[in-house]
Design a protein around this motif. Sequence first.
Motif, PDB file in Angstrom:
ATOM      1  N   PRO A   5       0.833  -1.208   0.000  1.00 14.62           N
ATOM      2  CA  PRO A   5       0.000   0.000   0.000  1.00 14.62           C
ATOM      3  C   PRO A   5       0.865   1.254   0.000  1.00 14.62           C
ATOM      4  O   PRO A   5       1.935   1.292   0.614  1.00 14.62           O
ATOM      5  N   LEU A   6       0.433   2.239  -0.777  1.00 18.92           N
ATOM      6  CA  LEU A   6       1.154   3.508  -0.803  1.00 18.92           C
ATOM      7  C   LEU A   6       0.960   4.221   0.532  1.00 18.92           C
ATOM      8  O   LEU A   6      -0.130   4.227   1.090  1.00 18.92           O
ATOM      9  N   SER A   7       2.034   4.845   1.018  1.00 22.86           N
ATOM     10  CA  SER A   7       1.916   5.594   2.268  1.00 22.86           C
ATOM     11  C   SER A   7       1.162   6.881   1.998  1.00 22.86           C
ATOM     12  O   SER A   7       1.289   7.470   0.913  1.00 22.86           O
ATOM     13  N   PRO A   8       0.361   7.321   2.924  1.00 23.33           N
ATOM     14  CA  PRO A   8      -0.406   8.551   2.698  1.00 23.33           C
ATOM     15  C   PRO A   8       0.526   9.755   2.601  1.00 23.33           C
ATOM     16  O   PRO A   8       1.610   9.774   3.188  1.00 23.33           O
ATOM     17  N   PRO A   9       0.125  10.771   1.855  1.00 23.54           N
ATOM     18  CA  PRO A   9       0.956  11.978   1.757  1.00 23.54           C
ATOM     19  C   PRO A   9       1.052  12.692   3.101  1.00 23.54           C
ATOM     20  O   PRO A   9       0.166  12.590   3.949  1.00 23.54           O
ATOM     21  N   THR A  10       2.157  13.403   3.260  1.00 20.89           N
ATOM     22  CA  THR A  10       2.414  14.141   4.497  1.00 20.89           C
ATOM     23  C   THR A  10       2.183  15.627   4.267  1.00 20.89           C
ATOM     24  O   THR A  10       2.607  16.179   3.246  1.00 20.89           O
ATOM     25  N   VAL A  11       1.509  16.261   5.207  1.00 19.67           N
ATOM     26  CA  VAL A  11       1.263  17.702   5.152  1.00 19.67           C
ATOM     27  C   VAL A  11       1.765  18.330   6.437  1.00 19.67           C
ATOM     28  O   VAL A  11       1.514  17.813   7.534  1.00 19.67           O
ATOM     29  N   ILE A  12       2.481  19.440   6.311  1.00 19.75           N
ATOM     30  CA  ILE A  12       2.901  20.227   7.470  1.00 19.75           C
ATOM     31  C   ILE A  12       2.005  21.460   7.561  1.00 19.75           C
ATOM     32  O   ILE A  12       1.836  22.191   6.580  1.00 19.75           O
ATOM     33  N   VAL A  13       1.431  21.654   8.724  1.00 19.63           N
ATOM     34  CA  VAL A  13       0.659  22.864   9.018  1.00 19.63           C
ATOM     35  C   VAL A  13       1.470  23.678  10.023  1.00 19.63           C
ATOM     36  O   VAL A  13       1.833  23.166  11.084  1.00 19.63           O
ATOM     37  N   ILE A  14       1.754  24.921   9.697  1.00 23.50           N
ATOM     38  CA  ILE A  14       2.515  25.778  10.598  1.00 23.50           C
ATOM     39  C   ILE A  14       1.567  26.808  11.201  1.00 23.50           C
ATOM     40  O   ILE A  14       1.058  27.691  10.504  1.00 23.50           O
ATOM     41  N   GLY A  15       1.311  26.670  12.481  1.00 26.48           N
ATOM     42  CA  GLY A  15       0.384  27.543  13.185  1.00 26.48           C
ATOM     43  C   GLY A  15      -0.773  26.759  13.760  1.00 26.48           C
ATOM     44  O   GLY A  15      -1.535  26.129  13.016  1.00 26.48           O
ATOM     45  N   ALA A  16      -0.898  26.770  15.083  1.00 30.43           N
ATOM     46  CA  ALA A  16      -1.927  25.976  15.766  1.00 30.43           C
ATOM     47  C   ALA A  16      -3.029  26.862  16.318  1.00 30.43           C
ATOM     48  O   ALA A  16      -3.485  26.691  17.444  1.00 30.43           O
ATOM     49  N   GLY A 403      -7.511  23.405   3.787  1.00 36.04           N
ATOM     50  CA  GLY A 403      -7.366  21.965   3.981  1.00 36.04           C
ATOM     51  C   GLY A 403      -7.956  21.180   2.821  1.00 36.04           C
ATOM     52  O   GLY A 403      -7.342  20.225   2.311  1.00 36.04           O
ATOM     53  N   ALA A 404      -9.140  21.576   2.375  1.00 33.26           N
ATOM     54  CA  ALA A 404      -9.777  20.905   1.241  1.00 33.26           C
ATOM     55  C   ALA A 404      -8.967  21.102  -0.034  1.00 33.26           C
ATOM     56  O   ALA A 404      -8.854  20.184  -0.865  1.00 33.26           O
ATOM     57  N   GLY A 405      -8.378  22.299  -0.195  1.00 30.81           N
ATOM     58  CA  GLY A 405      -7.561  22.556  -1.379  1.00 30.81           C
ATOM     59  C   GLY A 405      -6.328  21.674  -1.426  1.00 30.81           C
ATOM     60  O   GLY A 405      -5.950  21.150  -2.484  1.00 30.81           O
ATOM     61  N   VAL A 406      -5.678  21.488  -0.283  1.00 29.57           N
ATOM     62  CA  VAL A 406      -4.522  20.605  -0.225  1.00 29.57           C
ATOM     63  C   VAL A 406      -4.933  19.180  -0.548  1.00 29.57           C
ATOM     64  O   VAL A 406      -4.236  18.455  -1.286  1.00 29.57           O
ATOM     65  N   ALA A 407      -6.069  18.755  -0.007  1.00 33.29           N
ATOM     66  CA  ALA A 407      -6.542  17.378  -0.248  1.00 33.29           C
ATOM     67  C   ALA A 407      -6.731  17.137  -1.736  1.00 33.29           C
ATOM     68  O   ALA A 407      -6.349  16.081  -2.275  1.00 33.29           O
ATOM     69  N   VAL A 408      -7.311  18.108  -2.445  1.00 35.88           N
ATOM     70  CA  VAL A 408      -7.515  17.961  -3.883  1.00 35.88           C
ATOM     71  C   VAL A 408      -6.172  17.900  -4.609  1.00 35.88           C
ATOM     72  O   VAL A 408      -5.961  17.063  -5.502  1.00 35.88           O
ATOM     73  N   LYS A 409      -5.253  18.760  -4.232  1.00 38.16           N
ATOM     74  CA  LYS A 409      -3.943  18.788  -4.890  1.00 38.16           C
ATOM     75  C   LYS A 409      -3.219  17.456  -4.729  1.00 38.16           C
ATOM     76  O   LYS A 409      -2.530  16.988  -5.654  1.00 38.16           O
ATOM     77  N   LEU A 410      -3.362  16.827  -3.560  1.00 38.20           N
ATOM     78  CA  LEU A 410      -2.654  15.584  -3.280  1.00 38.20           C
ATOM     79  C   LEU A 410      -3.429  14.355  -3.740  1.00 38.20           C
ATOM     80  O   LEU A 410      -2.997  13.218  -3.525  1.00 38.20           O
ATOM     81  N   GLY A 411      -4.580  14.578  -4.355  1.00 33.00           N
ATOM     82  CA  GLY A 411      -5.350  13.455  -4.870  1.00 33.00           C
ATOM     83  C   GLY A 411      -6.070  12.657  -3.802  1.00 33.00           C
ATOM     84  O   GLY A 411      -6.445  11.497  -4.027  1.00 33.00           O
ATOM     85  N   LEU A 412      -6.310  13.280  -2.665  1.00 34.54           N
ATOM     86  CA  LEU A 412      -7.034  12.613  -1.591  1.00 34.54           C
ATOM     87  C   LEU A 412      -8.537  12.781  -1.799  1.00 34.54           C
ATOM     88  O   LEU A 412      -8.976  13.685  -2.517  1.00 34.54           O
ATOM     89  N   ALA A 413      -9.299  11.951  -1.124  1.00 35.24           N
ATOM     90  CA  ALA A 413     -10.750  12.105  -1.199  1.00 35.24           C
ATOM     91  C   ALA A 413     -11.135  13.453  -0.605  1.00 35.24           C
ATOM     92  O   ALA A 413     -10.713  13.767   0.513  1.00 35.24           O
ATOM     93  N   ARG A 414     -11.914  14.194  -1.369  1.00 32.72           N
ATOM     94  CA  ARG A 414     -12.303  15.518  -0.855  1.00 32.72           C
ATOM     95  C   ARG A 414     -13.195  15.329   0.356  1.00 32.72           C
ATOM     96  O   ARG A 414     -14.220  14.635   0.282  1.00 32.72           O
ATOM     97  N   PRO A 415     -12.816  15.909   1.511  1.00 31.28           N
ATOM     98  CA  PRO A 415     -13.600  15.705   2.732  1.00 31.28           C
ATOM     99  C   PRO A 415     -14.955  16.395   2.645  1.00 31.28           C
ATOM    100  O   PRO A 415     -15.144  17.315   1.887  1.00 31.28           O
TER     101      PRO A 415
END
Length: 415
Positions: A5-16, A403-415
């Motif tokens: 299985p392909l490992s899921p893509p990694t995203v860094i969020v800076i700012g909590a 968050g949704a924009g990143v998901a689309v760019k990475l080919g993830l299921a749009r939440p």
Amino acid sequence: MACPPLSPPTVIVIGAGPAGLMAAEVLAAAGARVNVYDAMPSAGRKFLLAGRGGLNLTHSEPLPAFLGRYDAAAQPRIERWLRALSPQALREWAQGLGVQTFVGTSGRVFPQEMKAAPLLRAWMARLRGAGVQFHMRHRWLGWMTDQASELRFSSPQGDVSASADAVVLALGGASWARLGSDGAWVSMLRGRGVGVNDLLPSNCGFDADWTPFLRERHAGEPVKAVAARVGQGAMRRGEFILTASGVEGGLVYALSAGLRDQWRQQGYAEMRVDLLPQADAERVARDVAYPRGARSWSSHLQSRLGLKGVKMALLRECAPAEAFDHPAWLARCIKDLPVRLSGPRPVDEAISSAGGVRLDEVDEDLQLRRLPGVFCTGEMLDWDAPTGGYLLTACFAAGSTAGAGVAVKLGLARP
């Protein structure tokens, strides 16, 4: 042989803060591995401060009126964000965390407990349960190389590097630097060619050159049941506080964008104050002109109009001295008093900041056009909003959009 299985893509969020945490939640739900970095020891420091006097989460007014609270240039973008997370959806989201909300008499929406801490605790537990990793006391220092995905941080263990398939910047503006939003990112993005407008105070107090009498006798007193405007704008009712250095409080904050723009154009600002909005101009003119005999103006205006105390002091301070020799002029001052302000308080004292990454520098998903794979969200972007739940709602919604924009760019299921 079956492929591993392909490992899921990694995203860094800076700012909590709210925008960064919402982006992290959306991405974790979409299947990304999310790492959140923040310079502070714990998440949501400014969010907790905002809720100290009662967390105003959003507002209940209809969406067209809600959108009208934002600066006109940013409204089309913010409308898109609110399609991702509307004020009502935000209330439902809070309910999903076990936090019930209610609508106050002013239409503002608050958690039942009136506090930010319970919501933040429940949210952090859900994020950790979804696999989001937190790296606190990690201050972003910029990029390691020309690659926008290779980042450098300072930490208690020294400088560290990290890389990801995509990055979400949610570093806030420049108000309340001690809570993490210090605007240090501006030079980093400008260094990469990103257009960033100067960060300016918003929802802030303003300075005024008060006389010693007003400063010593009335500093700290509220000026209640008044109305005010900037220029030819509409009158807004409310109250504000006289401070030793000027004015602050809800009515001033509501007018701060106009006052700030006026100050930038002409070097000073002027708030036009109606000291008696409940009395029409004809009645005020009639009562001011009523023969006062040997009574002082203070006694006369208190007797006829109930004008006294800090309001009378402000009238004395700001009306031309000659107006007290001309009742018609004095009546006009009571209904339209020019309060001259020398400028806004420093941005670090403001509730929020205006300016930031120009909106034409990001696409509709909030990805930087000059740095593919890097998204900006929240108060980093150049939009402005009053208090009353509007600022916080747009931060949550912008985080969801990014968050949704990143998901689309990475080919993830749009939440």
